[in-house]
Write a protein that holds these residues in place. Sequence first.
Motif, mmCIF file in Angstrom:
data_model
loop_
_atom_site.group_PDB
_atom_site.id
_atom_site.type_symbol
_atom_site.label_atom_id
_atom_site.label_comp_id
_atom_site.label_asym_id
_atom_site.label_seq_id
_atom_site.Cartn_x
_atom_site.Cartn_y
_atom_site.Cartn_z
ATOM 1 N N ASP A 185 0.829 -1.207 0.000
ATOM 2 C CA ASP A 185 0.000 0.000 0.000
ATOM 3 C C ASP A 185 0.858 1.248 0.000
ATOM 4 O OD1 ASP A 185 -2.268 -1.469 0.009
ATOM 5 O OD2 ASP A 185 -2.638 -1.315 2.160
ATOM 6 N N THR A 186 1.947 1.204 0.766
ATOM 7 C CA THR A 186 2.818 2.380 0.787
ATOM 8 C C THR A 186 3.472 2.588 -0.571
ATOM 9 O OG1 THR A 186 4.479 0.959 1.777
ATOM 10 C CG2 THR A 186 3.406 2.523 3.233
ATOM 11 N N MET A 187 3.715 1.488 -1.276
ATOM 12 C CA MET A 187 4.281 1.643 -2.626
ATOM 13 C C MET A 187 3.281 2.332 -3.546
ATOM 14 S SD MET A 187 6.311 -1.938 -3.193
ATOM 15 C CE MET A 187 7.140 -1.527 -4.714
ATOM 16 N N GLY B 57 0.648 4.920 -0.373
ATOM 17 C CA GLY B 57 0.058 4.774 0.949
ATOM 18 C C GLY B 57 -1.416 4.476 0.973
ATOM 19 N N ALA B 58 -2.053 4.372 -0.208
ATOM 20 C CA ALA B 58 -3.507 4.235 -0.187
ATOM 21 C C ALA B 58 -4.023 3.008 -0.931
ATOM 22 C CB ALA B 58 -4.149 5.483 -0.768
ATOM 23 N N GLY B 59 -3.177 2.293 -1.637
ATOM 24 C CA GLY B 59 -3.643 1.117 -2.352
ATOM 25 C C GLY B 59 -4.140 1.436 -3.751
ATOM 26 N N TYR B 60 -4.935 0.536 -4.299
ATOM 27 C CA TYR B 60 -5.375 0.660 -5.693
ATOM 28 C C TYR B 60 -6.783 1.242 -5.760
ATOM 29 C CZ TYR B 60 -7.858 -3.638 -4.487
ATOM 30 O OH TYR B 60 -8.676 -4.554 -3.893
ATOM 31 N N TYR B 61 -7.187 1.678 -6.973
ATOM 32 C CA TYR B 61 -8.535 2.208 -7.176
ATOM 33 C C TYR B 61 -9.534 1.057 -7.303
ATOM 34 C CZ TYR B 61 -7.090 7.006 -8.109
ATOM 35 O OH TYR B 61 -6.612 8.272 -7.995
ATOM 36 N N ARG B 62 -10.716 1.270 -6.752
ATOM 37 C CA ARG B 62 -11.773 0.284 -6.948
ATOM 38 C C ARG B 62 -12.146 0.251 -8.438
ATOM 39 N NH1 ARG B 62 -15.595 -1.829 -3.773
ATOM 40 N NH2 ARG B 62 -15.280 -0.386 -2.045
ATOM 41 N N SER C 224 5.665 4.000 -6.030
ATOM 42 C CA SER C 224 7.092 3.867 -5.798
ATOM 43 C C SER C 224 7.772 3.265 -7.019
ATOM 44 C CB SER C 224 7.299 2.970 -4.579
ATOM 45 O OG SER C 224 8.617 2.516 -4.555
ATOM 46 N N ASN C 225 8.993 3.699 -7.246
ATOM 47 C CA ASN C 225 9.724 3.139 -8.370
ATOM 48 C C ASN C 225 10.750 2.113 -7.907
ATOM 49 O OD1 ASN C 225 11.453 4.812 -7.084
ATOM 50 N ND2 ASN C 225 12.233 5.804 -8.920
ATOM 51 N N GLN C 226 10.663 1.752 -6.629
ATOM 52 C CA GLN C 226 11.702 0.894 -6.077
ATOM 53 C C GLN C 226 11.355 -0.583 -6.189
ATOM 54 O OE1 GLN C 226 11.875 2.507 -2.165
ATOM 55 N NE2 GLN C 226 13.607 3.819 -2.688
ATOM 56 N N ILE C 227 12.399 -1.347 -6.285
ATOM 57 C CA ILE C 227 12.221 -2.789 -6.220
ATOM 58 C C ILE C 227 12.286 -3.183 -4.751
ATOM 59 C CG2 ILE C 227 13.174 -5.018 -6.884
ATOM 60 C CD1 ILE C 227 14.380 -3.676 -9.301
ATOM 61 N N ARG C 228 11.298 -3.952 -4.313
ATOM 62 C CA ARG C 228 11.334 -4.433 -2.930
ATOM 63 C C ARG C 228 11.549 -5.937 -2.965
ATOM 64 N NH1 ARG C 228 8.663 -0.272 0.159
ATOM 65 N NH2 ARG C 228 9.367 1.521 -1.006
ATOM 66 N N GLU C 229 12.149 -6.404 -1.893
ATOM 67 C CA GLU C 229 12.264 -7.845 -1.781
ATOM 68 C C GLU C 229 10.974 -8.367 -1.191
ATOM 69 O OE1 GLU C 229 15.716 -9.310 0.176
ATOM 70 O OE2 GLU C 229 15.040 -11.380 0.017
#
Lengths: 601, 109
Positions: free
Chosen positions: A275-277, A280-285, A468-473
């Motif tokens: 969600d933070t990626m 912070g709010a998630g996706y649109y319905r 976010s443009n970051q790759i997370r593990e």
Amino acid sequence: MRASKLKKTSTNVTSPTQFLSSQLPKCPTGIQGLDEITLGGLPRGRPTLVCGSAGCGKTLLGMEFLVRGATEFGEPGVCLSFEETAEELTVNVASLGFDLAALIEQKQLVIDHVYLERGLIEEAGEYDLEALFVRLGYAVDSIGAKRVLLDSVEALFAGLQNNETLRAELRRLFRWLKERNLTTIVTGERGVNALTRHGLEEYLSDCVIVLDHQVTETVLTRRLRVVKYRGSTHGMNEYPFLIESDGISVLPVTSMDLKYGVCNDRLSTGVPALDTMFGGAGYYRGSSILISGTSGTGKTSLSGHFVAAACGRGERCVILSFEESEAQIIRNMRSIGIDLKHWVDKGLLHFHSVRPCTFGLEMHLLKIHKIIRQFSPSLVVVDPVTGLLHAGTAFETRSTLLRLIDFLKERQITALMTTLTSGESAREQTEIDISSLVDVWLLLRDIESGGERNRGIYILKARGVAHSNQIREFLLTDHGVELREVYLGDAGMLTGSARVTQEAQDASAALMGRQEIERKQLLLECKRRALSTQIAALQLALETEQQEAQQLIEQEKLKVTKLERDRGEMASSRFVKNSPNVSSGGSTSGPRARAAAKGGT
Amino acid sequence: MQSGSRRTGNPPVAKWELKLYVAGQTAKSLQAFVNLKRICDEHLAGEYRIEIIDLLLNPQLAAGDQILALPTLVRKLPEPVRKIIGDLSNTERVLVGLDLQRQQSASSQ
């Protein structure tokens, strides 16, 4: 006059079929999807030709037209069957849930089996088919029928030799049906170079519907096309249809214009870090989300989170699984701490698990439509869409998915699709190339380094969402999916144990640094203390010297004073006897005088 | 042919029982009756009975006997039931249809 006008307008508004086309009154068939394609139904009071090859569902379509007319629109119907007896028909359509015997009992339906066998009839001279009219007229009058099915009138061509008479009589029959204002379906067998074997389309030009079935790689798809509809617009394409336990359903039109509304609700993915990626709010319905990745990257597990989060909000979800059974998914999800069984029991989650190869794409799509209509979910998971690839060609799959996405979008249902990308192909290209169709694309990827395989996740795109443009593990733990910051250092991106090692190294380096600082601080303190001691000693020395100097100064001062006094004494002792007037005169000045005066007193 | 069904022919129980289905007194139905009467008198004198059924008066009978074309002649007896459609102007076909052709040729031999 004005009142009647008003009344007319109001009836137009109340009846959608009339409203859609004011010129041509239409007769709703009640068959799912067909009325949408024909914009209201068949032409009322006119015959419609339904043609197709053997076994494509002509009779069933006709029977459903009659049954729906009787049960849903209060229009009784007559079936003139040239091929099957009433008993056979009753048994045949019982599988669609139609009870013909009851309808006949209630005088809502008459089935008249017209039996003709060539060998038993001798033709000797002129004749006409007046008896057919008599029979039909009698049946129609007996129940006040509004709908007629002639199935299939072409059997007459096999039974009677005089074609000319037959054609003239058929023409008369269709005219007769029109005069009696009977909405009729006439079925006809598909001919080689014509729509029907005996050219019925010559006489039935108001509305022609062609049914067809095609077998592609052992999978059968039924299709329906409105070839002609005089006086009305209609859908032009071939529409797939299904014959199922509740009748025929035609796949409705692919929405040609992108007019669906949008929703500004943002929903949680179920993974806080994800969600933070998404800002912070998630996706649109109502958005369509694609999770792509190679096998074993955790696509299904991630979708499990979406589902659990949605169910947790009290929303309904459907999982369309093409690889795993319901029980298997539930078990596997439990292993990462997601309890789906609970939601199934609560009635918020519905599974639809089938092998993709069991039927054609259209069939899949239709079934999905049906489930969605029945269950009305707010999240639909398709796991994986690549499963559908086996049920058709790439082009078909793409168009099917497009239709599915459009269908879901129209209803503001969030679509979550997973897709399997093969290792060799370019990472950012899904096999079915649906990337342009989706709003959000999450990419899961393997990161191989240091002799181990780790998972990475990043957001490839998210329409309308700052992301976010970051790759997370990406870690699969026994309490669900966890996202970690990856280590970015001089050696590039590190994950897994390499990341852990690097982090440990960093930690020790940091510790050492801290210790160094402490040592330096200690040293400084030491120096400070040493110096301040020196400063104190010097201060002391300074004070001592000052004191000494002061003493010397005092002594000198005393000396000077004493000297002066002595001198004064000496002086007074010299001048006191010589000048007593001086003190009385008072005019004399100078120290000598004062001293003299003092000395005098 | 005023009534719905009219019997013609002599014996009350005949060897040949024929039904002629018509719809009103059309030219074709009158023609059929005339032709039938002629053929019967010629080949089945005294052995037949003809019943004329007007479907305009008894429409429900059309379905029961599977009548489609008009006029239709149905040979009820002797079994099996046979049907001849048309105005019966083609005598040869009528005889074939009534299965009289064979009997005739057999008697002439």
